[in-house]
Write an enzyme that holds these catalytic residues in place. Structure first.
Site, short mmCIF file in Angstrom:
data_model
loop_
_atom_site.label_atom_id
_atom_site.label_comp_id
_atom_site.label_asym_id
_atom_site.label_seq_id
_atom_site.Cartn_x
_atom_site.Cartn_y
_atom_site.Cartn_z
N GLY A 211 22.69 62.42 48.80
CA GLY A 211 23.81 62.16 47.89
C GLY A 211 23.83 60.71 47.46
O GLY A 211 22.86 59.99 47.70
N ASN A 212 24.90 60.28 46.83
CA ASN A 212 25.01 58.87 46.47
C ASN A 212 26.45 58.40 46.65
O ASN A 212 27.33 59.18 46.97
CB ASN A 212 24.49 58.63 45.05
CG ASN A 212 25.25 59.44 44.02
OD1 ASN A 212 26.46 59.33 43.92
ND2 ASN A 212 24.53 60.26 43.27
N ARG A 213 26.66 57.11 46.42
CA ARG A 213 27.95 56.50 46.75
C ARG A 213 28.96 56.54 45.62
O ARG A 213 29.96 55.84 45.65
CB ARG A 213 27.72 55.04 47.17
CG ARG A 213 27.12 54.92 48.57
CD ARG A 213 26.42 53.57 48.74
NE ARG A 213 27.22 52.46 48.28
CZ ARG A 213 27.83 51.59 49.07
NH1 ARG A 213 27.74 51.72 50.36
NH2 ARG A 213 28.51 50.59 48.56
N SER A 214 28.71 57.33 44.59
CA SER A 214 29.67 57.40 43.48
C SER A 214 31.02 57.94 43.98
O SER A 214 31.06 58.97 44.66
CB SER A 214 29.13 58.32 42.39
OG SER A 214 30.14 58.61 41.47
N ALA A 281 26.99 60.27 38.40
CA ALA A 281 25.84 59.62 39.02
C ALA A 281 24.89 60.75 39.41
O ALA A 281 25.05 61.38 40.46
CB ALA A 281 26.28 58.83 40.24
#
Ligand code: CTP
Length: 419
Positions: A211-214, A281
């Site tokens: 995943g990502n930090r958005s 994102a």
């Protein structure tokens, strides 16, 4: 507002001519869709003369315009008056055997039904059941008035007076319309806007993902700004760490998880959109294969190797498809999160990205580990492609420093100017 006025086959259709006149006098664009049997009570010529718009009843007229879907998709409000017992039954069953029922299936706008029929038909358990199912789906079914019916009988089943129907409809009009402070025309009024927000999750196995930090905050602020600007917003939402807003007449939310799901959702949503804002994102890569079972530690202690494969570039593909076919959003906005490095200024990287993606506007966020993600303060730069720079009417890049809501309003304003 764009209103679709459906008329089904009851004698009360004659009273609806007056309702049509009231709506036209208030400046609404009204497309009348009578059923075949409604035309036995009031003919096409009357509807066309008063609405000033062409009138068709079947699904095989104006096929080139895909009228059976388009009218419903473009409407801000659909009202059916009179709604006969038969029409209520067909709407409840999801039939699409004429233009009116097809429109009811194709619309996402609020729907108001104004029943009119004999008291016995209104009270029949079948009708009562149909009404209750339609209401449970969010259709606003008015109570019929009590009074004289077609023959000598009287009771509940009479079509409410046109002014009463009009008052009921106004509850579905833009709530800010009567607010004196909102007298200025809204910049995105009548526009359809698709916004993607949040991060994507790319499955690794049934329990893990990349995943990502958005946080999704910027995308949610954009959706809020677009709704406030009068748009009908379709928000396609990935993972977010804040509570998403509740759905309203102006805001529809669709949840997705992976980039592949996002792509499918965006492609379907942009068909009739004026504006696409890609604030999500999107993971550029996903695991090349998804383990069917949880990946376990090996007995010999070797580290697992994860092979990644490229995800499609949704933004670039939507732009390319629009430019190839000439259909799709007029304005497409991309986002770029750039850190820059010793040799590259973030603005130069953003200009390059704008060029590569082919969209009209690109919003640059300068990011670092504690900048932008999850915080409310932000600094953005709005860049315009050379093609549209002149019509924007402001210098680009336009820099906005402040809350994500302020940044969102600036992006929405810029897009609205281009539309
Ligand atoms: N985007 C997209 N599909 C992807 C990746 C990104 O539609 N697979 C969109 C994002 O929503 C954003 C824009 O493209 O609007 C820019 O995304 P970004 O990840 O910053 O750019 P990249 O194309 O990944 O370029 P780079 O890897 O060079 O930063």
């Amino acid at each position: 507002m764009r209103i679709v006025l459906g008329v089904s086959g009851g004698i009360a259709a004659y009273k609806v001519v007056h309702l049509l006149r009231l709506l036209r006098e208030e400046g609404h664009q009204v497309d009348v869709i009578p059923t075949e049997s409604a035309l036995r009570f009031v003919g096409s010529a009357t509807w066309e003369a008063i609405s000033g718009r062409p009138v068709t009843t079947g699904v095989f007229s104006h096929v080139d315009e895909v009228r059976h879907v388009r009218l419903g998709q473009q409407a801000d409000l659909v009202v059916v008056a009179p709604a006969t017992a038969d029409l209520l039954a067909r709407a409840r069953a999801g039939r699409a055997d004429d233009l009116l029922t097809s429109t009811l299936l194709a619309t996402e706008a609020p729907v108001v039904m104004v029943p009119a029929m004999h008291t016995e038909m209104w009270r029949h358990p079948a009708t009562a059941d149909n009404v209750s199912v339609l209401r449970s789906r969010g259709v606003d079914v008015m109570e019929p008035a009590d009074g004289r019916l077609t023959g000598s009988d009287s009771g509940p089943g009479r079509l409410p007076e046109p002014m009463d129907i009009r008052d009921r409809l106004s509850g579905h009009f833009d709530p800010g319309a009567d607010d004196v402070e909102c007298e200025e025309p809204q910049p995105l009024s009548g526009r359809r806007v698709v916004i993607t927000a949040g991060g994507t999750r790319e499955a690794l196995d049934p329990v893990r993902y990349l995943g990502n930090r958005s946080s999704g905050r910027q995308g949610l602020a954009l959706a809020e700004a677009a709704v406030a600007a009068g748009a009908r917003v379709h928000l396609i939402l990935g993972t977010v760490d804040v509570e998403p807003p509740a759905e309203t007449d102006g805001l529809r939310i669709e949840h997705i998880e992976s980039a592949a799901e996002l792509k499918t959702a965006v492609e379907a949503a942009v068909v009739d959109a004026d504006l696409l804002v890609m604030a999500a994102a999107v993971a550029d890569f996903r695991p090349a294969s998804i383990g069917e079972a949880k990946i376990k530690k090996t007995a010999d202690g070797t580290d697992p190797v994860i092979t990644l494969t490229r995800n499609p570039d949704i933004l670039a593909e939507v732009v390319a498809a629009r430019d190839r076919t000439g259909t799709g959003p007029t304005v497409i906005v991309g986002f770029a999160a750039e850190t820059g490095d010793a040799d590259h200024d973030p603005l130069d990287l953003a200009r390059e990205k704008l060029d590569r993606k082919g969209c009209e506007l690109l919003v640059l966020n300068r990011v670092g580990t504690d900048l932008v993600f999850g915080r409310d303060e932000t600094e953005i730069h709005i860049l315009a492609s050379p093609r549209v720079r002149e019509s924007l009417g402001t210098e680009t890049p336009q820099t906005v420093t402040g809350s994500k809501s302020e940044a969102a309003r600036a992006v929405v304003d810029a897009a609205a100017r281009l539309l």
